[in-house]
Design a protein around this motif. Structure first.
Motif, PDB file in Angstrom:
ATOM      1  N   ALA A  13      -5.545   3.919   6.642  1.00  0.00           N
ATOM      2  CA  ALA A  13      -5.411   3.234   5.348  1.00  0.00           C
ATOM      3  C   ALA A  13      -4.101   4.010   4.620  1.00  0.00           C
ATOM      4  N   LEU A  14      -4.081   5.357   4.586  1.00  0.00           N
ATOM      5  CA  LEU A  14      -3.052   6.002   3.796  1.00  0.00           C
ATOM      6  C   LEU A  14      -1.575   5.782   4.449  1.00  0.00           C
ATOM      7  N   VAL A  29      -0.809  -2.531  -0.536  1.00  0.00           N
ATOM      8  CA  VAL A  29      -2.253  -2.376  -0.952  1.00  0.00           C
ATOM      9  C   VAL A  29      -2.979  -3.146  -0.105  1.00  0.00           C
ATOM     10  N   THR A  30      -2.594  -4.215   0.280  1.00  0.00           N
ATOM     11  CA  THR A  30      -3.421  -5.354   1.375  1.00  0.00           C
ATOM     12  C   THR A  30      -3.353  -4.933   2.551  1.00  0.00           C
ATOM     13  N   SER A  31      -2.261  -4.292   3.163  1.00  0.00           N
ATOM     14  CA  SER A  31      -2.190  -3.588   4.455  1.00  0.00           C
ATOM     15  C   SER A  31      -3.012  -2.344   4.524  1.00  0.00           C
ATOM     16  N   ALA A  32      -3.055  -1.588   3.671  1.00  0.00           N
ATOM     17  CA  ALA A  32      -3.899  -0.324   3.560  1.00  0.00           C
ATOM     18  C   ALA A  32      -5.114  -0.661   3.568  1.00  0.00           C
ATOM     19  N   ALA A  33      -5.745  -1.620   2.670  1.00  0.00           N
ATOM     20  CA  ALA A  33      -7.207  -2.317   2.763  1.00  0.00           C
ATOM     21  C   ALA A  33      -7.614  -2.799   4.223  1.00  0.00           C
ATOM     22  N   GLN A  43       3.248  -0.068   3.244  1.00  0.00           N
ATOM     23  CA  GLN A  43       3.234  -1.557   3.421  1.00  0.00           C
ATOM     24  C   GLN A  43       2.647  -2.327   2.437  1.00  0.00           C
ATOM     25  N   LEU A  87      -0.312   2.447   3.512  1.00  0.00           N
ATOM     26  CA  LEU A  87      -0.247   2.094   2.111  1.00  0.00           C
ATOM     27  C   LEU A  87       1.512   2.015   1.817  1.00  0.00           C
TER      28      LEU A  87
END
Length: 122
Positions: free
Chosen positions: A27-28, A35-39, A33, A31
């Motif tokens: 997720a980090l 917040v949506t990609s990290a989530a 890319q 990040l």
């Protein structure tokens, strides 16, 4: 007997801990890319870790039993694990509209961490 039920529980918890750490790292990494990609990456990893925890709970929950009962619990745990993973992925893609590639990256990374963690002998 080489392995006890307690050793299996410890192995399942250790694998889950490593999986959660790997999910956080993926997720980090996504990040940058957004917040949506990290989530999405974190949720993909969390789905596999949660499924593995459920599988371990079912497989090692009743203690010592005959081989057929133990094998049945392991199979039931694996089936439920993948049901949990598929449900979380379907919800992430359909309901939350999260991007698929980071979600898949989280799934694959955490699954590989599971394999590596369980192949290390202590």
């Amino acid at each position: 007997m080489l392995n006890s039920v307690a050793a299996g529980r410890r192995l399942a918890l250790r694998a889950t801990a490593f999986q959660l750490g790997a999910a956080a790292l993926v997720a980090l990494a996504f990040l940058f890319q957004g917040v949506t990609s990290a989530a999405a990456a974190g949720l993909g990893g969390l789905a596999v870790a949660l499924g593995g925890l459920v599988a371990g709970w079912i497989a090692f929950g009743k203690g010592v039993s005959p081989a057929t009962g133990a094998l049945g619990r392991v199979v039931a745990g694996m089936l439920l694990k993948w049901c949990v993973v598929i449900l979380v992925v379907a919800l992430a893609l359909a309901w939350f509209k999260l991007p698929a590639l980071p979600l898949l990256a989280g799934l694959v990374t955490v699954t590989l961490v599971f394999v590596v963690t369980n192949s290390i002998q202590r």
